[in-house]
Design a protein around this motif. Sequence first.
Motif, PDB file in Angstrom:
ATOM      1  N   VAL A 111       0.833  -1.199   0.000  1.00 37.47           N
ATOM      2  CA  VAL A 111       0.000   0.000   0.000  1.00 37.47           C
ATOM      3  C   VAL A 111       0.872   1.255   0.000  1.00 37.47           C
ATOM      4  O   VAL A 111       1.927   1.295   0.650  1.00 37.47           O
ATOM      5  N   SER A 112       0.410   2.258  -0.718  1.00 38.72           N
ATOM      6  CA  SER A 112       1.128   3.537  -0.740  1.00 38.72           C
ATOM      7  C   SER A 112       0.163   4.664  -0.390  1.00 38.72           C
ATOM      8  O   SER A 112      -1.036   4.589  -0.672  1.00 38.72           O
ATOM      9  N   THR A 113       0.702   5.679   0.239  1.00 43.24           N
ATOM     10  CA  THR A 113      -0.087   6.858   0.576  1.00 43.24           C
ATOM     11  C   THR A 113       0.598   8.096   0.017  1.00 43.24           C
ATOM     12  O   THR A 113       1.792   8.302   0.236  1.00 43.24           O
ATOM     13  N   LEU A 114      -0.158   8.890  -0.707  1.00 48.98           N
ATOM     14  CA  LEU A 114       0.318  10.183  -1.194  1.00 48.98           C
ATOM     15  C   LEU A 114      -0.212  11.239  -0.240  1.00 48.98           C
ATOM     16  O   LEU A 114      -1.413  11.291   0.037  1.00 48.98           O
ATOM     17  N   LYS A 115       0.686  12.045   0.281  1.00 49.34           N
ATOM     18  CA  LYS A 115       0.314  13.036   1.285  1.00 49.34           C
ATOM     19  C   LYS A 115       0.547  14.437   0.727  1.00 49.34           C
ATOM     20  O   LYS A 115       1.613  14.707   0.165  1.00 49.34           O
ATOM     21  N   ILE A 116      -0.435  15.290   0.901  1.00 50.58           N
ATOM     22  CA  ILE A 116      -0.311  16.668   0.431  1.00 50.58           C
ATOM     23  C   ILE A 116      -0.578  17.597   1.607  1.00 50.58           C
ATOM     24  O   ILE A 116      -1.655  17.565   2.199  1.00 50.58           O
ATOM     25  N   GLN A 117       0.404  18.414   1.908  1.00 52.65           N
ATOM     26  CA  GLN A 117       0.271  19.369   3.012  1.00 52.65           C
ATOM     27  C   GLN A 117      -0.157  20.735   2.470  1.00 52.65           C
ATOM     28  O   GLN A 117       0.136  21.069   1.311  1.00 52.65           O
ATOM     29  N   ARG A 118      -0.828  21.495   3.308  1.00 54.25           N
ATOM     30  CA  ARG A 118      -1.188  22.889   2.977  1.00 54.25           C
ATOM     31  C   ARG A 118      -1.718  22.986   1.547  1.00 54.25           C
ATOM     32  O   ARG A 118      -1.183  23.690   0.699  1.00 54.25           O
ATOM     33  N   THR A 119      -2.777  22.233   1.298  1.00 57.06           N
ATOM     34  CA  THR A 119      -3.306  22.142  -0.061  1.00 57.06           C
ATOM     35  C   THR A 119      -3.634  23.511  -0.639  1.00 57.06           C
ATOM     36  O   THR A 119      -4.045  24.439   0.074  1.00 57.06           O
ATOM     37  N   GLU A 120      -3.462  23.603  -1.945  1.00 55.76           N
ATOM     38  CA  GLU A 120      -3.761  24.817  -2.697  1.00 55.76           C
ATOM     39  C   GLU A 120      -4.788  24.474  -3.781  1.00 55.76           C
ATOM     40  O   GLU A 120      -4.922  23.318  -4.173  1.00 55.76           O
ATOM     41  N   ARG A 121      -5.485  25.493  -4.276  1.00 60.11           N
ATOM     42  CA  ARG A 121      -6.507  25.249  -5.294  1.00 60.11           C
ATOM     43  C   ARG A 121      -5.915  24.597  -6.536  1.00 60.11           C
ATOM     44  O   ARG A 121      -6.548  23.787  -7.197  1.00 60.11           O
ATOM     45  N   GLY A 122      -4.669  24.917  -6.823  1.00 60.41           N
ATOM     46  CA  GLY A 122      -3.998  24.341  -7.980  1.00 60.41           C
ATOM     47  C   GLY A 122      -3.692  22.858  -7.845  1.00 60.41           C
ATOM     48  O   GLY A 122      -3.294  22.222  -8.831  1.00 60.41           O
ATOM     49  N   ASP A 123      -3.873  22.314  -6.646  1.00 60.00           N
ATOM     50  CA  ASP A 123      -3.657  20.875  -6.449  1.00 60.00           C
ATOM     51  C   ASP A 123      -4.868  20.072  -6.900  1.00 60.00           C
ATOM     52  O   ASP A 123      -4.802  18.839  -6.964  1.00 60.00           O
ATOM     53  N   SER A 124      -5.966  20.739  -7.205  1.00 62.82           N
ATOM     54  CA  SER A 124      -7.171  20.036  -7.650  1.00 62.82           C
ATOM     55  C   SER A 124      -6.883  19.294  -8.945  1.00 62.82           C
ATOM     56  O   SER A 124      -6.409  19.886  -9.926  1.00 62.82           O
ATOM     57  N   ALA A 125      -7.151  18.000  -8.938  1.00 66.76           N
ATOM     58  CA  ALA A 125      -6.857  17.137 -10.088  1.00 66.76           C
ATOM     59  C   ALA A 125      -7.323  15.734  -9.740  1.00 66.76           C
ATOM     60  O   ALA A 125      -7.765  15.471  -8.616  1.00 66.76           O
TER      61      ALA A 125
END
Lengths: 113, 115
Positions: free
Chosen positions: B74-88
């Motif tokens: 299993v893998s986890t992708l972690k995104i901190q302090r999300t920004e609107r540009g991360d929407s995808a």
Amino acid sequence: LAKTTQPISMDSYEGQEVNITCSHNNIATNDYITWYQQFPSQGPRFIIQGYKTKVTNEVASLFIPADRKSSTLSLPRVSLSDTAVYYCLVGVSSGGGADGLTFGKGTHLIIQP
Amino acid sequence: GAGVSQTPSNKVTEKGKYVELRCDPISGHTALYWYRQSLGQGPEFLIYFQGTGAADDSGLPNDRFFAVRPEGSVSTLKIQRTERGDSAVYLCASSQTAGTYNEQFFGPGTRLTVL
């Protein structure tokens, strides 16, 4: 990193043979050519892969000329369900590189009745 | 056999929040890949793992993005302090081993929306 160029879009009709050509002028000796298909709201799906000459499977054929600077994906007798985006990838990514993992924008194939 | 699964299928978050996206590869596949796909674009490579280690993370856009695969499955992708540009749509794929001569099997993706 081998760069690929494909047409942005193509149109055809049911029952026709469709050929999508991909240019990869700086392909390296150990690079493979891989094609993926993607339907809306789904992940890409592997179609076919080749190194040289011709490869055929149950869904498509891949033609690669001797200089390997281009390749042509051939879809025989297309149907409406073949409407999708088709991506050509070139490279090999063993060991420490992501070469060959560049999808580009693909070719949007639209099949009409 | 089960294919690649990803959870959640949809994630809506607010700007500045932290998110985790999970990928369950096909059993026995040693290579795992993360991609990001924006509307009208092809998948953009982020990172790939061979076993537990990140073999190439050159596609991660900045240090807000991080991925782990602690047990080689299993893998986890972690995104901190999300920004609107991360929407995808974030896609995960696995293959038996690394290398484009090994067919990649893709999951359905996680659609991330940052408000």
